[in-house]
Design a protein around this motif. Sequence first.
Motif, short mmCIF file in Angstrom:
data_model
loop_
_atom_site.label_atom_id
_atom_site.label_comp_id
_atom_site.label_asym_id
_atom_site.label_seq_id
_atom_site.Cartn_x
_atom_site.Cartn_y
_atom_site.Cartn_z
N LEU A 184 2.62 14.87 7.04
CA LEU A 184 2.55 13.55 6.67
C LEU A 184 3.93 13.13 5.90
O LEU A 184 4.42 14.15 5.03
CB LEU A 184 1.40 13.38 5.88
N LEU A 234 0.81 -1.04 0.04
CA LEU A 234 0.17 -0.10 0.15
C LEU A 234 1.02 1.15 -0.04
O LEU A 234 1.83 1.15 0.62
CB LEU A 234 -0.90 0.12 1.26
N SER A 235 0.40 2.52 -0.82
CA SER A 235 1.03 3.77 -0.72
C SER A 235 0.63 4.17 0.97
O SER A 235 -0.65 4.56 0.88
CB SER A 235 0.58 4.56 -1.58
N SER A 279 -4.19 17.47 3.94
CA SER A 279 -3.23 16.46 3.88
C SER A 279 -2.05 16.71 2.92
O SER A 279 -1.06 16.22 3.11
CB SER A 279 -3.92 15.13 3.67
N MET A 323 -0.51 19.39 11.08
CA MET A 323 -0.04 17.99 11.07
C MET A 323 0.96 18.00 9.73
O MET A 323 1.01 18.61 8.95
CB MET A 323 -1.37 17.07 10.82
N VAL A 340 -3.69 11.35 -0.27
CA VAL A 340 -3.07 12.63 0.30
C VAL A 340 -3.28 13.94 -0.52
O VAL A 340 -3.58 14.81 0.10
CB VAL A 340 -1.42 12.36 0.34
N PHE A 341 -3.28 13.66 -1.69
CA PHE A 341 -3.51 14.86 -2.38
C PHE A 341 -4.70 15.35 -2.92
O PHE A 341 -4.97 15.75 -3.82
CB PHE A 341 -2.24 15.03 -3.87
N LEU A 381 -2.05 4.80 10.06
CA LEU A 381 -1.16 5.51 8.87
C LEU A 381 -2.41 6.17 8.23
O LEU A 381 -3.95 6.05 8.20
CB LEU A 381 -0.68 4.24 8.13
N PHE A 382 -1.80 6.72 6.88
CA PHE A 382 -2.82 7.55 5.87
C PHE A 382 -2.40 7.10 4.50
O PHE A 382 -1.59 6.75 4.38
CB PHE A 382 -2.35 9.06 5.98
N ASP A 383 -3.78 6.93 4.11
CA ASP A 383 -3.77 6.14 2.73
C ASP A 383 -3.06 7.24 1.65
O ASP A 383 -3.60 8.27 1.54
CB ASP A 383 -5.35 6.00 2.34
N GLY A 384 -2.06 6.70 1.12
CA GLY A 384 -1.23 7.54 0.19
C GLY A 384 -1.96 7.96 -0.97
O GLY A 384 -1.83 8.89 -1.49
N THR A 385 -3.09 7.16 -1.54
CA THR A 385 -3.70 7.48 -2.34
C THR A 385 -4.66 8.74 -2.57
O THR A 385 -5.12 9.28 -3.34
CB THR A 385 -4.54 6.42 -3.01
N THR A 437 7.34 14.46 -4.28
CA THR A 437 6.17 14.12 -4.35
C THR A 437 5.20 14.76 -4.39
O THR A 437 4.19 14.89 -4.87
CB THR A 437 6.14 13.12 -2.83
N TYR A 479 1.26 6.86 4.35
CA TYR A 479 2.04 7.96 4.63
C TYR A 479 2.03 7.78 6.48
O TYR A 479 0.94 7.58 6.81
CB TYR A 479 1.38 9.37 4.22
N THR A 509 -6.16 0.30 4.84
CA THR A 509 -5.23 0.97 5.44
C THR A 509 -5.24 1.03 7.05
O THR A 509 -6.14 1.14 7.45
CB THR A 509 -5.42 2.55 4.96
N PHE A 565 1.94 9.83 10.29
CA PHE A 565 1.86 11.27 10.69
C PHE A 565 3.28 11.73 11.58
O PHE A 565 3.57 10.67 12.36
CB PHE A 565 0.84 11.19 11.89
#
Lengths: 419, 491
Positions: free
Chosen positions: A87, A72-73, B41, A85, B35-36, B29-33, B117, A75, B25, A77
């Motif tokens: 990431l 998984l991709s 985020s 925050m 983030v943007f 943690l944070f789902d990378g897909t 990124t 990130y 996820t 904290f």
Amino acid sequence: VSKYIFNLTARRDGSSRFAPGRKFGNFAAAGAAWIFSEEPFIKKALPFLSFGKLRGSYGSTGNDAIPEYGFLSLYSFGNLYAGAMSLSPTGLYNNGYSWETNRKAEVGLELGLFKDRVSITASYYNNLSSNQLVAYPLPSIVGFTSVLSNLHAKVQNTGLEIELNTVNVRKHHWNWNSSFNISFPRNELVSYPNLSASSYANNYMEGYPLNIFKTFNIVRVDPETGRNVYRSYRYEFDTVNSHLLTVPSDAKIPFNTGKVFFGGLNNSIRYKRFQLNLFFNFSHQTGPSTHSDLFESWGRMRNMPVDRYLRRWKQKGDITDVQKLSNDPASNPTLYSGKAAAYSNTYYTAISMVRLKNASISYSLPEQLMKKAKLEGCRIYLQGQNLLTITNYKGWDPENQSGNYPLLRIMTAGIELKF
Amino acid sequence: MKKQLFVLLICTMSVSCSKFVETRTPDSLFDGTKVFENDNSAIAVVNSILADLGKTSSIVQGSRGQSVVSGLLSDELHTVSNFADYQEIYRNSVLRNNPIIDNIWIEFYANLYKANTVLEGAVKSTTLSEKIRTQIIGESKFLRAFINFYLVNLYGSVPLILSTNYEQNRSETRASVAQVYNQIIQDLKDAEGLLTPDYVNHTGAVVAQRHRPNKHAVQALLARAYLYRGDWANAEAAAISVISQTARYDLETNLDNIYRQAASKEVIWNFAPFVSSAGVNTVYTGEGKHYSPAILKLQGVPPQSFAYDISTYLYDGIVSAFESGDKRKTDWLESVTAGGKTYHFPFKYKTDLFGLSTVQEYMVILRLAEVYLIRAEARARLGNADGAKQDVDVIRTRASLAGTTAATDAQLMVAIEQERRVELFTEWGHRWLDLKRWPGRNNPGISRAEEVMSVVTPLKGGVWNKNWLLLPIPATDIINNPNLEQNPGYN
């Protein structure tokens, strides 16, 4: 008693450690065995054979021993910045990997002779692993130092293992058993597409084991300067610019540091109330001739073996294999010529050894005596570990070449009482 | 004959099993897909670069930061630490795999990855607000230039990493110094057009604190980049675009205010306070923590057993370089006598771990005094001696000194070196980078650093060689990327 044994397995494994579309792998195995000692014609022809079994198996298994969520991709904290925050990515994103597969083939022969007083087991295996799951090392310029992926390499492990157990004497007062085993393991990187452009370019070679060390080639110690002369492959042959040599690609000579063979011999002898056990182990391999600190002489204060110290280059014209000593680690020729020595062909040597690993002798007191003393048992024993080593090795310990402490010799004497 | 045949078949239908091997996820943690997908985020990734550099023990501040490492390499700092990592740097005898030096490289590139990124994510995203998209692209280009500036100055020609594509980047070769600077200048020009003159926070709202780079921070770094490249006219122009903002920027009369006010008028960019693991803002900076005379004051002996922290003090040369009456000497130096020896410490940051001072301080990255000195140097090189003298005197006047007597271009360069040395000491390695970029005073054929260090390095117990102008690249990177070459002298 069964004479024929067949075993067939087919499995479909799913693992949550792989990305959708890559979660499942199909694996199968088949095995067969023939206990030929049960066949009447064998019983007739070979009456001394008490047990005989021929077995073979072939199959594949999968391996998913990697961390969770790797595909998984993600990130994580981090610290707040000005109240907001933060990431940051936890790693490089790769969802393209799947099961590592291991193809295993094995044939074996098990024999029992003379009412099982002699038993022999021999087996030969040939395992091929592919699509290894690794944290593939990357230069840190890409942002991270590794990425989880399948390696498109084929690694073969083959080996022969033989075990022999004998009951030499079996009498009322007098009992002697022996067991002997020996293994010949072999490991080979069968193929690795585009190895020279990979991160492993300096570590591995196709057709060689994985546990090779690629070393620099010391041609001689220059009688004029007293420094090692290395062969540089990037520049001309025989350069004295030895500092060029720690360029990893100049390390060209591989040494296989894996064991060529190893094994053990155990003898267990009982005479009346005395019991004697002797266990020897032995091995043969190539390894570092001493630990590197003792070997390199690059200007720092170090101990070194006396024979190397005495052989060192002292003055112009000396022809020897140990370069001069120096007390100036900052000077380039000293530093690189010295450091490179511990990564050179002369650093490796053949190591053979036989060691009396364990010996123990004990005496159990007679039972009549015990009854009087109201004891259930009393045994007096003396045992020792690493008592005797026969080796050609000049380093500290043929079994521990890393330069820490040699294996300790341990002697124990004791009385064991049971109430 | 009895035959037994066992066949065991386990048939599994993958359809029914799929749901057992589905993953989502993890909560921590944070789902990378995603983030943007939204502003909050997306900008959090930029925040992580700022937080990473801004923490009290990072590769730019504190005991392994720019001022300490460059100070030890040059003629600014001594160390009483007997740890090999420090001694190697101090004696200009850095060996490959020095963990402090390796870490600077590794962490700069890790943060470059984050900047790339953001640049890739922000361009692709269709859901970010235009305001935040513009801000994060501008900030990331600025930060990429900022990181590349230090990489190229510490390591020489370095690989230019402009994407997150590791398959491609892993075999990247070293770009020339000129290529790296071209990219730095291009990124800064882009950022200049994207960032606002106002200081904003992570929501894009205008704030007083100067914790995020604005348009003028970009111009200040641009002026420095042009100066380092010898593009005097552009350096002067970029410096003017900062200095001319008189409503926003002015030199502080009280020198302490520079480091104590989040919105000091002299500051062009400073870091927000580091948030400790307990969630509290630390009052001290990495610099205040490292250059603390407190241990000597409390214990009276040089703290040799301290690995890194509190183990450096000022080189005599820099102490004696101050003219008498220089306010900076009284305000920015602290001395402690211990064991019959007087140790001088940088005392720009006064708040330390030991609570001798508990006033909130902020790590300053860019400030107006440097921009004046950039313009002075550019003007001197352009033959505008009067203009150069004026700028030098602005700095001297603030330090309660009379105007410089330098008149010729050569004298002005000496005056500028002097002023940069005492104004910017132990800040961001200015002294070390200056020495490396200037031609020798007596022999213009070699660098000023070679001139100075051939005298200083032997005093520190090392052997000078011009190879030591550049630091070694981590050996593992050379191994894992066969296209990378080590700097000369480190093979």
